[in-house]
Design an enzyme around this catalytic site. Structure first.
Site, PDB file in Angstrom:
ATOM      1  N   HIS A   1      37.907  18.684  88.721  1.00  0.00           N
ATOM      2  CA  HIS A   1      37.042  17.812  87.909  1.00  0.00           C
ATOM      3  C   HIS A   1      37.127  16.363  88.372  1.00  0.00           C
ATOM      4  CE1 HIS A   1      35.190  20.112  84.714  1.00  0.00           C
ATOM      5  NE2 HIS A   1      36.324  20.686  84.376  1.00  0.00           N
TER       6      HIS A   1
ATOM      7  N   CYS B   1      34.568  26.684  81.376  1.00  0.00           N
ATOM      8  CA  CYS B   1      34.745  25.232  81.377  1.00  0.00           C
ATOM      9  C   CYS B   1      34.084  24.656  80.135  1.00  0.00           C
ATOM     10  CB  CYS B   1      34.109  24.645  82.633  1.00  0.00           C
ATOM     11  SG  CYS B   1      34.250  22.850  82.752  1.00  0.00           S
TER      12      CYS B   1
ATOM     13  N   HIS C   1      41.719  23.707  88.571  1.00  0.00           N
ATOM     14  CA  HIS C   1      40.440  23.479  87.877  1.00  0.00           C
ATOM     15  C   HIS C   1      40.344  22.023  87.396  1.00  0.00           C
ATOM     16  CE1 HIS C   1      37.167  24.918  84.975  1.00  0.00           C
ATOM     17  NE2 HIS C   1      37.447  23.708  84.524  1.00  0.00           N
ATOM     18  N   GLU C   2      41.422  21.515  86.807  1.00  0.00           N
ATOM     19  CA  GLU C   2      41.370  20.152  86.263  1.00  0.00           C
ATOM     20  C   GLU C   2      41.317  19.095  87.368  1.00  0.00           C
ATOM     21  OE1 GLU C   2      40.511  19.892  83.305  1.00  0.00           O
ATOM     22  OE2 GLU C   2      40.961  21.969  82.848  1.00  0.00           O
TER      23      GLU C   2
HETATM   24 ZN    ZN Z   1      36.457  22.413  83.236  1.00  0.00          ZN
END
Ligand code: ZN
Length: 186
Positions: A143, A97, A139-140
């Site tokens: 966030h 990341c 993953h995004e």
């Molecule tokens: Zn990330």
């Protein structure tokens, strides 16, 4: 923004179609694309540049130097994205990341997901993503909910710097993940 900054732990807010069309939001999207490309990331979320808005960018161009085994993903700007898990299938991914410098680790991701989002012009998209690409989208969107990949690492002994992963983990991972890519298509 780096791990430890509270902005990475906030749930980002939805933005309206009217707000999306404004110059500040369009400029934010351009800035995110630029930072992502400069850092060779596969994606970036708005809170990683300090804005708690539900905007994320995903793109893997050609052979990405950080993730050479990742299939290409065309530039995708997601506004208010929603992920729907399509089945029970999961795989073990190894992720890094931009907000967690020099650390990678293993975590479980859904293999098949549906992603619904608005693009930067406010047009609705509804797409199925599989394999490593599905992992990148998860993953995004994590966030935007204040979740970092380290939160999902079940076995802390898999944590490694990028150099140590290159030396000790990469070959086995790339062999396994290449087979997965061949099976699921992306
Ligand atoms: Zn990330």
């Amino acid at each position: 923004m780096l791990i430890g900054d509270p902005v990475l732990r906030e749930r980002s807010r939805e933005i309206s179609s009217d707000e999306l069309a404004t110059e500040p939001i369009q400029a934010l999207i351009d800035e995110m694309i630029s930072i992502k490309r400069h850092a060779n990331g596969a994606g970036i979320a708005a809170n990683q540049v300090g804005e708690t808005l539900r905007v994320a960018v995903v793109e893997v161009e050609g052979v990405n130097p950080r993730y050479p085994y990742k299939p290409e993903i065309p530039l995708t700007v997601m506004v208010n994205p929603k992920i729907e898990v399509l089945d029970e299938d999961v795989f073990v991914n190894n992720e890094g990341c931009l907000s967690i410098p020099n650390l990678r680790g293993d975590l479980t991701r859904h293999l098949n997901v549906r992603v619904k989002y608005l693009d930067r012009d406010g047009i609705e998209h509804d797409e199925v993503k599989r394999g490593l690409t599905a992992g990148t989208f998860q993953h995004e969107v994590d966030h935007l909910d204040g979740v970092l990949f380290v939160d999902r690492v079940e076995d802390p002994t898999t944590l490694a710097t990028w150099d140590e992963f290159e030396l000790h983990g990469k070959d086995e991972f790339v062999e396994r993940i290449t087979k997965l890519v061949e099976q699921v298509g992306s």
